[in-house]
Every structure is written in structure tokens, then in C-alpha cells.
Scaffold this motif. Structure first.
Motif, PDB file in Angstrom:
ATOM      1  N   VAL A  22       0.840  -1.201   0.000  1.00  0.00           N
ATOM      2  CA  VAL A  22       0.000   0.000   0.000  1.00  0.00           C
ATOM      3  C   VAL A  22       0.873   1.248   0.000  1.00  0.00           C
ATOM      4  N   HIS A  35      11.525  -2.048  -1.940  1.00  0.00           N
ATOM      5  CA  HIS A  35      11.067  -2.351  -0.586  1.00  0.00           C
ATOM      6  C   HIS A  35      10.537  -3.787  -0.526  1.00  0.00           C
ATOM      7  N   GLY A  64       0.515 -13.340   6.412  1.00  0.00           N
ATOM      8  CA  GLY A  64       0.774 -11.949   6.093  1.00  0.00           C
ATOM      9  C   GLY A  64       1.689 -11.326   7.118  1.00  0.00           C
ATOM     10  N   PHE A  65       2.900 -11.048   6.693  1.00  0.00           N
ATOM     11  CA  PHE A  65       3.841 -10.396   7.598  1.00  0.00           C
ATOM     12  C   PHE A  65       4.150  -9.017   7.031  1.00  0.00           C
ATOM     13  N   LEU A  66       3.824  -7.983   7.806  1.00  0.00           N
ATOM     14  CA  LEU A  66       3.891  -6.613   7.297  1.00  0.00           C
ATOM     15  C   LEU A  66       5.261  -5.994   7.583  1.00  0.00           C
ATOM     16  N   PHE A  67       5.877  -5.444   6.541  1.00  0.00           N
ATOM     17  CA  PHE A  67       7.125  -4.686   6.690  1.00  0.00           C
ATOM     18  C   PHE A  67       6.813  -3.222   6.444  1.00  0.00           C
ATOM     19  N   ASP A  68       7.012  -2.429   7.465  1.00  0.00           N
ATOM     20  CA  ASP A  68       6.567  -1.042   7.427  1.00  0.00           C
ATOM     21  C   ASP A  68       7.766  -0.122   7.635  1.00  0.00           C
ATOM     22  N   GLN A  69       8.091   0.614   6.577  1.00  0.00           N
ATOM     23  CA  GLN A  69       9.166   1.607   6.709  1.00  0.00           C
ATOM     24  C   GLN A  69       8.509   2.928   7.078  1.00  0.00           C
ATOM     25  N   ARG A  70       8.631   3.323   8.325  1.00  0.00           N
ATOM     26  CA  ARG A  70       7.956   4.545   8.765  1.00  0.00           C
ATOM     27  C   ARG A  70       8.818   5.758   8.463  1.00  0.00           C
ATOM     28  N   ARG A  73       8.436  10.499  10.926  1.00  0.00           N
ATOM     29  CA  ARG A  73       9.028  10.734  12.239  1.00  0.00           C
ATOM     30  C   ARG A  73       8.940  12.201  12.570  1.00  0.00           C
TER      31      ARG A  73
ATOM     32  N   LEU B   6      13.780  -8.457  14.546  1.00  0.00           N
ATOM     33  CA  LEU B   6      12.481  -9.092  14.291  1.00  0.00           C
ATOM     34  C   LEU B   6      12.157  -9.956  15.479  1.00  0.00           C
ATOM     35  N   ALA B  31      15.418   0.077   3.144  1.00  0.00           N
ATOM     36  CA  ALA B  31      14.123   0.008   2.494  1.00  0.00           C
ATOM     37  C   ALA B  31      13.627   1.422   2.257  1.00  0.00           C
ATOM     38  N   ALA B  36       3.593   4.759   5.398  1.00  0.00           N
ATOM     39  CA  ALA B  36       3.222   3.893   6.500  1.00  0.00           C
ATOM     40  C   ALA B  36       1.882   3.243   6.178  1.00  0.00           C
ATOM     41  N   ALA B  37       1.853   1.945   6.285  1.00  0.00           N
ATOM     42  CA  ALA B  37       0.653   1.227   5.888  1.00  0.00           C
ATOM     43  C   ALA B  37      -0.138   0.816   7.126  1.00  0.00           C
ATOM     44  N   PRO B  38      -1.441   0.929   7.065  1.00  0.00           N
ATOM     45  CA  PRO B  38      -2.220   0.419   8.182  1.00  0.00           C
ATOM     46  C   PRO B  38      -2.166  -1.111   8.180  1.00  0.00           C
ATOM     47  N   ALA B  39      -2.226  -1.695   9.358  1.00  0.00           N
ATOM     48  CA  ALA B  39      -2.241  -3.151   9.419  1.00  0.00           C
ATOM     49  C   ALA B  39      -3.426  -3.639   8.591  1.00  0.00           C
ATOM     50  N   GLY B  49       2.022 -11.132  11.199  1.00  0.00           N
ATOM     51  CA  GLY B  49       2.975 -10.405  12.022  1.00  0.00           C
ATOM     52  C   GLY B  49       3.360  -9.113  11.356  1.00  0.00           C
ATOM     53  N   SER B  50       4.128  -8.295  12.054  1.00  0.00           N
ATOM     54  CA  SER B  50       4.571  -7.060  11.421  1.00  0.00           C
ATOM     55  C   SER B  50       5.871  -6.590  12.049  1.00  0.00           C
ATOM     56  N   VAL B  51       6.581  -5.809  11.313  1.00  0.00           N
ATOM     57  CA  VAL B  51       7.792  -5.190  11.830  1.00  0.00           C
ATOM     58  C   VAL B  51       7.869  -3.789  11.235  1.00  0.00           C
ATOM     59  N   SER B  52       8.205  -2.816  12.084  1.00  0.00           N
ATOM     60  CA  SER B  52       8.313  -1.437  11.616  1.00  0.00           C
ATOM     61  C   SER B  52       9.758  -0.991  11.722  1.00  0.00           C
ATOM     62  N   ASP B  53      10.225  -0.344  10.690  1.00  0.00           N
ATOM     63  CA  ASP B  53      11.583   0.186  10.702  1.00  0.00           C
ATOM     64  C   ASP B  53      11.502   1.685  10.855  1.00  0.00           C
ATOM     65  N   GLU B  54      11.950   2.182  12.005  1.00  0.00           N
ATOM     66  CA  GLU B  54      11.911   3.628  12.213  1.00  0.00           C
ATOM     67  C   GLU B  54      13.313   4.209  12.273  1.00  0.00           C
ATOM     68  N   SER B  55      14.290   3.429  11.821  1.00  0.00           N
ATOM     69  CA  SER B  55      15.664   3.908  11.921  1.00  0.00           C
ATOM     70  C   SER B  55      15.951   4.937  10.836  1.00  0.00           C
TER      71      SER B  55
END
Lengths: 73, 467
Positions: A22, A35, A64-70, A73, B6, B31, B36-39, B49-55
Motif C-alpha cells: 500500500v 522495498h 501476512g507479515f507486514l514490513f513497514d518503513q515509517r 518521524r 524481528l 528500504a 506507513a501502511a495500516p495493518a 505479524g509485522s515489523v516497523s523500521d523507524e531507523s
């Protein structure tokens, strides 16, 4: 979002697949593809997984394993 | 490299099971931006599952080894034998991959040198032990006919996997192109962007004192190598632009105060007059299909933008009808719109119109003045010079939103784009001396580099990637 299948020994059964992505628009389309590749690579690097045998039926398929690059910030 | 911790247990839906596993280090490539995607719901499985990269963004480490050779043979290059050439190629690649905000290249100095068989079978455990993320290796072989064959391989060390490879045959004098092609291969595979290193830059070489400067048309490779003057300096040359097919350069020439627009043919080293209006004329630009040339001409108190066939001849079509000064003009990549500069509202601002001149509207509302707009080849951004005290290079969206500064110096102006729309090139004038130099900055604004030119340099224009 990535889905993948696991063998009993925790190794990957096949290559992880992208289920959906998305937030893609015209200006980040190329980055989005990278990504997705990065997410698949992450799962490949994390395998094999050390998971309890008695629950194999539950973890043999990760739907479904979500990888989210936020970036917000 | 981003290291994502993870932490399993994976989040389980519909089950109380806490499938606890040891936390594992998961390394991903940096990446890049996705929002940012909603679950979201999973496909059909119960386990998600999910993992967020805020680095913070971190550069990907790339080791580049000296290119191996089958035998150390003499070559007709300025770099020496094939062994010396192998080292020179690696150095060009390492230098290319620096300063674009994505990679942290190392080598070839200080790295183990692979043998020819190892080029295609890297010693992964050694490279893992050295903490290498990505590995670039290659070979160079001299043919009997003076041609060079160069192979380039990219490996993902962590996954012990070859990611891509390619080979090229070049004449000895073009050996740097082989290095740039390898840089392009690595860059596009790891960033997802189009390549841009194997390209050329046209610019104006400036010599002499500030009030009596000689300005000559010159070209060079994207890293400043293979420099060549095209005009003698008898007439003042300004604002060069490569044609979309790369075969010609459009520029403005002033001889005895008489401005003329010329097209310089690079294959034949001849030039053709496109327009000499008898009035002050500026800023010639190509349409994306190469069929048209835009230029600006001052007449009876106003300056307007005109369109003429690039074949020469024909009647110019006037696209703007005043008031004030309308100048420049840069097409959107699909050729449907033109962004230009106008002071019709009282100060220089950026406007957009349809390619036929209809629907003219102002898009810059940032305070100060906005000049020299240039549409990105990707279409999503417009680079321009923002003037609020100092001159700074900035980008905005084609609708005029999202202002971002890329530079912060005394006088940076005239941005143009790299063929892939990822790097902006501009010229910087030093306070006092008036000395001008060409700089490149990536879209983050964090990575600037000065291009080496033998003399002062202004008005840089990037040509497309070479075939």
C-alpha cells in the motif's frame, strides 16, 4: 506484506511472496519494488526459524507479515 | 545497513499460542520510502505479524575489488596494462557510487584481490567475516583487435547469492564507459532507479576576468573525465541543452551582440542555425520528442516564449502573450505541458501552461522569487532557483506544493536533472571572486559534490544515458 510457508525444520518452503503493498504512487513506484525485494530478503535471512514442533500446523503458513518503513518521524 | 530486530513471537490471530522463538537479526536492504501502511488483513492464513523500521536511512556497504584479468597484457588505454586497468576500473566504480546518498563503497585498495575464477565464485565466508553487505567483482580482458571485454558481477554476501551480472565490449579509449556501465548495473539493481553514470554533461567553460569573461561550449563525462571544448570562444556560448537522442546540443551564441540559436551536431562537429531573430533571444530548449525548440525573445517591452521546428525554418509560434517577461520553458516528460518563468504578477514566479500555450497558471507561492524551473524526467518534481536573499536550488511538485531546498549557499542556480531524475545539477558562484563551478546534489539534499572542471564552469546540462 509478505506471506511464506515453512517446513517442519523451520526452513523456508519456497520463496516468500508479496501479498500486497500500500501507499504506492507514481513517485515511489521504483522504491516500492525495492522495498518488496528487501522484505523478501529479510525473511530469507531470518530463516530458519526455531519454532515449537507441536504447533507446526499453526506456523507452517504465515499468511501476512507486514514490513513497514515509517517515514513520518 | 538497517538491522531490524524481528522479535518473534509472531502475532497470532485466532490462537492463544505464543510461539516464542529466539529473536533474530534480520537485515534488509535500506528500504526506501513507502508510506506507513495500516495493518491489513492477511491473505488466508491465520498467522500474521509485522515489523516497523523507524531507523534513520543508512548507506548500504559495497565492496569493490580490483577487476581480475586472464593475463597482464598491454592495452591502448591511458590506464596501462590490463592489470592496471582492472584497478582503474574499480576506482572509477567506487568513485561513481559515492555521494549519491545510497551507498558506502569501499575498495579496491585494502581489499583482498580475487583471482579470475573467484570473480564468478566469491569466497562468501571471508566477505561475511569482513562484514560486507554487497560485493562487486569483475574482469577485464584485452582482445587481439585492441577491444576490451569487461565483465561485472554483483553479489549479495549475506544471502551468498549472485544478484546480477553483465559484460560489455568497448574500444580501449572508451574503457571508462565500461566502469560507468558497471556502476549503472549496481546502482539500478540496488536502488530500483534508472541508471545515469554512463552519460555526458554539456556546460559553459568560463575563463578570464569577471567583466570580460570568455564563455565556451564544452562537454565531459558525468564524472568530469574526457573533457572537450566544442567552440573556440570567439562568440559567447550560453545555456546548452542535449537533444533527447543525444546527438546534438542546442545552445545560444552571442557574436558581436547578435544572439543566435544553434544546434551543434556531435557526430559531424558542425552546427546549424535555428533562429536569429534580430531581437534579444534566450534560453533555447528541446521538446521531449526533439521535434521542437522553445526560445524566449524580447520585443517592444515584453519577452515571450516561442516554439519553432528543430529542423530550422518555418514560422515561430508565439506561446505567451505578455505581460512582462516570460522566459525559459521546460517540457513535462510527456510533452503535454511546459513550466516557465514569468514576472507578470510583479516578480519572477513559476508558471505552467499546456504545450499549445493555453491554460497558463502560476504554481509558486512561497514568498521571494522563483526562477529557472526545470521539469524532472520522472515528471513528479520541478527543480527551480528560489531567491530569498540568497539563491538556492529547490524542488516542488508540478502543482506547486511540497517545497524542499536542496542547497544552502550564497548563489546556487540553474538546476538541471540527471537522466533518472534522482540528481540535480546546478552552478554555484563564489562570493567575491565570481568564480563559478558545477555541483551535483541528490534529492535528499544531503550529498553534494563538485565536478572537476579545468576552468570555471556554469550552465550545466545533463545528456541522456548512453546506449
Amino acid at each position: 506484506m509478505v506471506s511464506f510457508d515453512l517446513n517442519r525444520d523451520g526452513t523456508l518452503n519456497g520463496t516468500p511472496r508479496i501479498v500486497r503493498q500500500v501507499g504506492v504512487d507514481d513517485s515511489n513506484r521504483r522504491e516500492a519494488a525495492m522495498h518488496a525485494k528487501g522484505a523478501i530478503r529479510a525473511v530469507e535471512l531470518a530463516a530458519p526459524f526455531d519454532l515449537p514442533q507441536e504447533y507446526f500446523d499453526t506456523w507452517k503458513h504465515v499468511g501476512g507479515f507486514l514490513f513497514d518503513q515509517r517515514l513520518s518521524r | 545497513m538497517n538491522v531490524l530486530r524481528l522479535a518473534l513471537p509472531l502475532m497470532l490471530t485466532g490462537s492463544a499460542l505464543a510461539a516464542s522463538a529466539s529473536a533474530q537479526d534480520v537485515a534488509t536492504q535500506p528500504a526506501p520510502p513507502t508510506q506507513a501502511a495500516p495493518a491489513d488483513a492477511a491473505d488466508d492464513g491465520v498467522l500474521t505479524g509485522s515489523v516497523s523500521d523507524e531507523s534513520e536511512w543508512q548507506d548500504l556497504g559495497i565492496a569493490i575489488t580490483t577487476f581480475a584479468t586472464d593475463r597482464d597484457a598491454p592495452t591502448q588505454t591511458n590506464a596501462g596494462s590490463t592489470a592496471q586497468l582492472g584497478q582503474a576500473i574499480s576506482q572509477v566504480i567506487a568513485s561513481d557510487l559515492k555521494n549519491n546518498g545510497l551507498f558506502k563503497p569501499s575498495g579496491p585498495g585494502g581489499l583482498p584481490q580475487p583471482s579470475l575464477p573467484q570473480v564468478q565464485m566469491p569466497d562468501y565466508p571471508t566477505w561475511k567475516g569482513m562484514g560486507t553487505d554487497m560485493l562487486v567483482q569483475g574482469f577485464v580482458k584485452a582482445g587481439a583487435d585492441g577491444q576490451l571485454t569487461v565483465g561485472c558481477y554483483l553479489y549479495d554476501v549475506a544471502l551468498s547469492r549472485q544478484l546480477t551480472k553483465a559484460g560489455w565490449v568497448f574500444s580501449a579509449s572508451d574503457w571508462r564507459r565500461a566502469a560507468h556501465k558497471c556502476s549503472d548495473l549496481v546502482y539500478s539493481r540496488l536502488s530500483g532507479e534508472s541508471p545515469f553514470f554512463d552519460s555526458k554533461i554539456a556546460y559553459i567553460a568560463e575563463t578570464g576576468p569577471k567583466d570580460h569573461r570568455m564563455k565556451r561550449l564544452a562537454i565531459m563525462d558525468s564524472d568530469g573525465a574526457n573533457h572537450r571544448y566544442l567552440t573556440s570562444g570567439q562568440a559567447m556560448a550560453l545555456t546548452p541543452r542535449y537533444s533527447p537522442d543525444y546527438s546534438k546540443i542546442l545552445y545560444l551564441s552571442y557574436l558581436n551582440g547578435q544572439p543566435s540559436i544553434y544546434v551543434y551536431d556531435l557526430a559531424t562537429d558542425t552546427q546549424k542555425l535555428i533562429a536569429r531573430t534580430g531581437n534579444p533571444t534566450f534560453a533555447p530548449r528541446w521538446s521531449p520528442d526533439g521535434k521542437w525548440v522553445l526560445y524566449s525573445m524580447a520585443k517592444s517591452g515584453t519577452t515571450d516564449i516561442y516554439r519553432i521546428s528543430s529542423a530550422g525554418g518555418g514560422t515561430p509560434q508565439q506561446l505567451t502573450q505578455g505581460p512582462g517577461i516570460n522566459i525559459g520553458g521546460s517540457y513535462s516528460p510527456d510533452g503535454s505541458q511546459i513550466v516557465f518563468e514569468s514576472d507578470r504578477s510583479g516578480s519572477q514566479q513559476v508558471y505552467v501552461m499546456n504545450a499549445d500555450g493555453s491554460n497558463q497558471r502560476r504554481i509558486s507561492f512561497f514568498g521571494g522569487r522563483a526562477a529557472t524551473p526545470e521539469w524532472s524526467p520522472r515528471g513528479d518534481q520541478i527543480a527551480f532557483t528560489h531567491i530569498v536573499g540568497n539563491l538556492r536550488v529547490a524542488v516542488m511538485s508540478p502543482s506547486g506544493g511540497g517545497l524542499r531546498y536542496l542547497t544552502d549557499s550564497w548563489q546556487d542556480e540553474a538546476p538541471t536533472w540527471s537522466p533518472n531524475g534522482r540528481i540535480v545539477q546546478f552552478f554555484r558562484t563564489a562570493k567575491g571572486s565570481g568564480q563559478a563551478s558545477i555541483w551535483q546534489v541528490d534529492l535528499t539534499g544531503r550529498n553534494e559534490r563538485r565536478l572537476p572542471t579545468p576552468v570555471g564552469a556554469s550552465d550545466p546540462a545533463w545528456g541522456p544515458i548512453r546506449p
